[in-house]
Design an enzyme around this catalytic site. Structure first.
Site, PDB file in Angstrom:
ATOM      1  N   LYS A  26       0.842  -1.206   0.000  1.00 49.88           N
ATOM      2  CA  LYS A  26       0.000   0.000   0.000  1.00 49.88           C
ATOM      3  C   LYS A  26       0.878   1.258   0.000  1.00 49.88           C
ATOM      4  O   LYS A  26       0.627   2.193  -0.751  1.00 49.88           O
ATOM      5  CB  LYS A  26      -0.890   0.000   1.241  1.00 49.88           C
ATOM      6  CG  LYS A  26      -1.573   1.320   1.507  1.00 49.88           C
ATOM      7  CD  LYS A  26      -2.413   1.314   2.766  1.00 49.88           C
ATOM      8  CE  LYS A  26      -1.653   1.634   4.033  1.00 49.88           C
ATOM      9  NZ  LYS A  26      -1.260   3.034   4.203  1.00 49.88           N
ATOM     10  N   ASN A  27       1.907   1.247   0.840  1.00 46.82           N
ATOM     11  CA  ASN A  27       2.703   2.463   1.011  1.00 46.82           C
ATOM     12  C   ASN A  27       3.606   2.761  -0.189  1.00 46.82           C
ATOM     13  O   ASN A  27       4.230   3.815  -0.245  1.00 46.82           O
ATOM     14  CB  ASN A  27       3.550   2.379   2.293  1.00 46.82           C
ATOM     15  CG  ASN A  27       2.704   2.564   3.538  1.00 46.82           C
ATOM     16  OD1 ASN A  27       1.494   2.797   3.437  1.00 46.82           O
ATOM     17  ND2 ASN A  27       3.314   2.458   4.702  1.00 46.82           N
ATOM     18  N   CYS A  49      -4.362  12.697  13.289  1.00 47.54           N
ATOM     19  CA  CYS A  49      -4.978  11.386  13.151  1.00 47.54           C
ATOM     20  C   CYS A  49      -4.743  10.651  14.449  1.00 47.54           C
ATOM     21  O   CYS A  49      -4.042  11.149  15.331  1.00 47.54           O
ATOM     22  CB  CYS A  49      -4.425  10.631  11.958  1.00 47.54           C
ATOM     23  SG  CYS A  49      -2.802  10.009  12.228  1.00 47.54           S
ATOM     24  N   ARG A  88       1.039  14.546  13.552  1.00 43.11           N
ATOM     25  CA  ARG A  88       1.521  14.432  12.175  1.00 43.11           C
ATOM     26  C   ARG A  88       1.475  15.751  11.390  1.00 43.11           C
ATOM     27  O   ARG A  88       0.692  15.918  10.453  1.00 43.11           O
ATOM     28  CB  ARG A  88       0.756  13.333  11.431  1.00 43.11           C
ATOM     29  CG  ARG A  88       0.989  11.969  12.065  1.00 43.11           C
ATOM     30  CD  ARG A  88       0.184  10.885  11.422  1.00 43.11           C
ATOM     31  NE  ARG A  88       0.912  10.174  10.391  1.00 43.11           N
ATOM     32  CZ  ARG A  88       0.425   9.136   9.740  1.00 43.11           C
ATOM     33  NH1 ARG A  88      -0.786   8.690  10.007  1.00 43.11           N
ATOM     34  NH2 ARG A  88       1.115   8.530   8.810  1.00 43.11           N
ATOM     35  N   SER A 141      11.457  11.901   7.139  1.00 43.40           N
ATOM     36  CA  SER A 141      10.017  11.653   6.931  1.00 43.40           C
ATOM     37  C   SER A 141       9.775  10.977   5.586  1.00 43.40           C
ATOM     38  O   SER A 141      10.277  11.428   4.545  1.00 43.40           O
ATOM     39  CB  SER A 141       9.281  12.995   6.969  1.00 43.40           C
ATOM     40  OG  SER A 141       8.086  12.932   6.228  1.00 43.40           O
ATOM     41  N   VAL A 142       8.985   9.925   5.610  1.00 44.81           N
ATOM     42  CA  VAL A 142       8.654   9.188   4.386  1.00 44.81           C
ATOM     43  C   VAL A 142       7.844  10.088   3.438  1.00 44.81           C
ATOM     44  O   VAL A 142       8.188  10.268   2.270  1.00 44.81           O
ATOM     45  CB  VAL A 142       7.857   7.908   4.750  1.00 44.81           C
ATOM     46  CG1 VAL A 142       7.289   7.244   3.497  1.00 44.81           C
ATOM     47  CG2 VAL A 142       8.744   6.936   5.523  1.00 44.81           C
ATOM     48  N   ASP A 175       5.274   0.378  11.817  1.00 46.43           N
ATOM     49  CA  ASP A 175       4.064  -0.283  11.312  1.00 46.43           C
ATOM     50  C   ASP A 175       3.990  -1.762  11.717  1.00 46.43           C
ATOM     51  O   ASP A 175       2.995  -2.430  11.427  1.00 46.43           O
ATOM     52  CB  ASP A 175       3.982  -0.157   9.781  1.00 46.43           C
ATOM     53  CG  ASP A 175       3.593   1.250   9.351  1.00 46.43           C
ATOM     54  OD1 ASP A 175       3.215   2.060  10.222  1.00 46.43           O
ATOM     55  OD2 ASP A 175       3.668   1.540   8.142  1.00 46.43           O
ATOM     56  N   ARG A 201      -8.382  -0.841   4.991  1.00 44.96           N
ATOM     57  CA  ARG A 201      -7.545   0.213   4.403  1.00 44.96           C
ATOM     58  C   ARG A 201      -6.210  -0.360   3.934  1.00 44.96           C
ATOM     59  O   ARG A 201      -5.623   0.163   2.992  1.00 44.96           O
ATOM     60  CB  ARG A 201      -7.261   1.300   5.445  1.00 44.96           C
ATOM     61  CG  ARG A 201      -8.454   2.172   5.769  1.00 44.96           C
ATOM     62  CD  ARG A 201      -8.026   3.297   6.686  1.00 44.96           C
ATOM     63  NE  ARG A 201      -6.744   3.824   6.230  1.00 44.96           N
ATOM     64  CZ  ARG A 201      -5.777   4.284   7.024  1.00 44.96           C
ATOM     65  NH1 ARG A 201      -5.937   4.290   8.319  1.00 44.96           N
ATOM     66  NH2 ARG A 201      -4.657   4.747   6.523  1.00 44.96           N
TER      67      ARG A 201
END
Ligand code: UD1
Length: 426
Positions: free
Chosen positions: A22-23, A123, A128, A171-172, A314, A406
């Site tokens: 997904k990412n 979130c 974030r 940061s991604v 994660d 998701r």
């Protein structure tokens, strides 16, 4: 609202095909905004977040066509084409549902010279902020204002200009975004303290195949030579290392033996090393990982969460579920998000013994977990409850599972194929 019902106790045995990440799918889909040609993405997982992003891209004028099923690939093959960007505004309703939507600001600004993108907001796992994104875009010459909850960004006359961008933290999302902005900027951009996750490398491969000039992907320093235009490409989404790590832990926790087909061990090596120290036997091949715990206890091990190549945030909740059944006490230190322990209260419903103090969770392993009624709180936390339930005695019901949809493709089907007693309750 859908729920998951499961009865624990069955060791998982069998083979699980690992879906596209997904990412990685999300930023590669966003990269379609950078070219008028076709961008073909293969191995796209069928997930709620992917469908959500498709809605936003359609709103910007991206044409999206799902190709007929390709037996050589897991997931979907989707063709994206953006002959012109019809709207440079990413509205609140579409951005607030998923934080990664904010990343469209990079390509919109690079290709159209302007973007109006809703702030993603907080979130469940933390505040974030987007300060690194905005500082990076300003360094490339963008003029930024905040207007009624929207970031309004404008490129200078002549377009974005290459610059040196140094992130305070790798940061991604900020790395994806500044990379996508820099590929069409004039001159050279150097991104220092960049994220080096496999998903960043996948995006860099995609952009390079589209004609971008990027070096250093997979290291802390990315160097981008801007080009005038990009063209189409045909790219595979990398396998989902988080899904692979999750199933590995489910296999170990239930005392099973599973093969993760398509998993790339080098993408979750820190997790593999840690799981071996907990007593699991793990064999790796280039596109396959076999995980088993044929006998013996789970040995408690401490872990500090970190950025790639360290153990990922994660997988933190899933590892905590595993440690709940370990022999001994473990300490899990979360360093990426300030509020990522919501699963603790839910894991305790199974009879787990966990204490948190700031960013550290102390888990005292127990002999037995008991099935319970629990509630999913965020994507990765939800799947930790599934794992705990599979290893618990008796029945578990998990509520609010839209979080799972998701990010985990066909979760119940994959687990059931390995012997889990799991079903979706409508
Ligand atoms: C991505 C992943 C998510 C993963 C996370 C960390 C996607 C779609 N999501 O999220 O699954 O958990 O990486 O590996 O790929 N930060 C700031 N200012 C900024 C940007 C970030 O302070 O402008 C902070 C965040 O609040 C957080 C940390 O940096 O504490 C890391 O966040 P980041 O790497 O940006 O995560 P995401 O890209 O949102």
């Amino acid at each position: 609202m859908d729920r998951i019902g499961l009865v624990g106790g069955n060791p998982l045995h069998g083979e699980i095909p690992i879906s596209g990440a997904k990412n990685a799918a999300l930023p590669l889909m966003i990269a379609a905004l950078l070219t008028g040609d076709d961008l073909v993405l293969r191995n796209v997982p069928d997930l709620a977040d992917v469908r959500q992003l498709r809605k936003l891209l359609l709103n910007h004028g991206v044409r999206i066509e799902v190709a007929p099923h390709d037996p050589g690939h897991i997931g979907e093959t989707i063709v994206f084409s953006t002959p012109s960007i019809t709207d440079t505004c990413a509205p609140y309703e579409l951005v607030s549902a998923m934080r990664a939507s904010f990343w469209v600001i990079g390509p919109l600004l690079a290709r159209e010279g302007e973007a109006r993108v809703s702030l993603p907001g907080g979130c469940a796992i933390g505040s974030r902020p987007v300060d690194f994104f905005l500082t990076g875009l300003k360094a490339l010459g963008a003029h930024i204002e905040i207007d009624e909850g929207y970031v309004v960004a404008r490129a200078p006359r002549g377009g974005l200009q290459g610059a040196d961008v140094t992130f305070p933290f790798p940061s991604v999302g900020a790395t994806h975004t500044i990379l996508m902005a820099a590929v069409l900027a004039r001159g050279t951009t150097t991104i220092s303290n960049a994220a080096m996750e496999p998903e960043i490398v996948n995006l860099a491969q995609c952009l390079t195949a589209m004609g971008a000039k990027i070096s250093g992907a997979g290291t802390r320093t990315l160097v981008v030579e801007g080009v005038d235009t990009l063209h189409g490409a045909d790219i595979q989404i990398v396998p989902d290392r988080i899904e692979a790590g999750t199933f590995a832990m489910a296999g170990i926790m239930t005392g099973g033996d599973i093969v993760l087909r398509g998993a790339r061990p080098e993408h979750f090596q820190a997790a593999i090393d840690l799981l071996r120290r907990t007593g699991a036997e793990i064999d790796c091949e280039p596109d396959l990982v076999r995980v088993r715990r044929s006998a013996g206890r789970i040995i408690a091990q401490d872990i500090d969460i970190g950025t790639f190549p360290e153990f990922p945030t994660d997988l933190q909740a899933q590892y905590m579920a595993l440690m709940c059944r370990a022999d001994g006490t473990s300490h899990i230190r979360e360093t990426i998000f300030e509020n990522r322990f919501m699963h603790v209260a839910e894991l305790m419903r199974f009879g787990a013994d966990i204490h948190t103090d700031g960013q550290v969770a102390t888990v005292h392993g127990v002999r037995e977990l008991k099935g319970a009624q629990v509630m999913a709180t965020d994507l990765r936390a939800s799947v930790s409850l599934v794992i705990a339930g599979l290893a618990a005695e008796g029945e578990t019901t998990i509520n609010r599972i839209y979080h799972l949809d998701r990010g985990f493709e066909r979760l119940e089907e994959k687990l059931a194929a390995c012997g889990a007693d799991i079903r979706r309750l409508k």
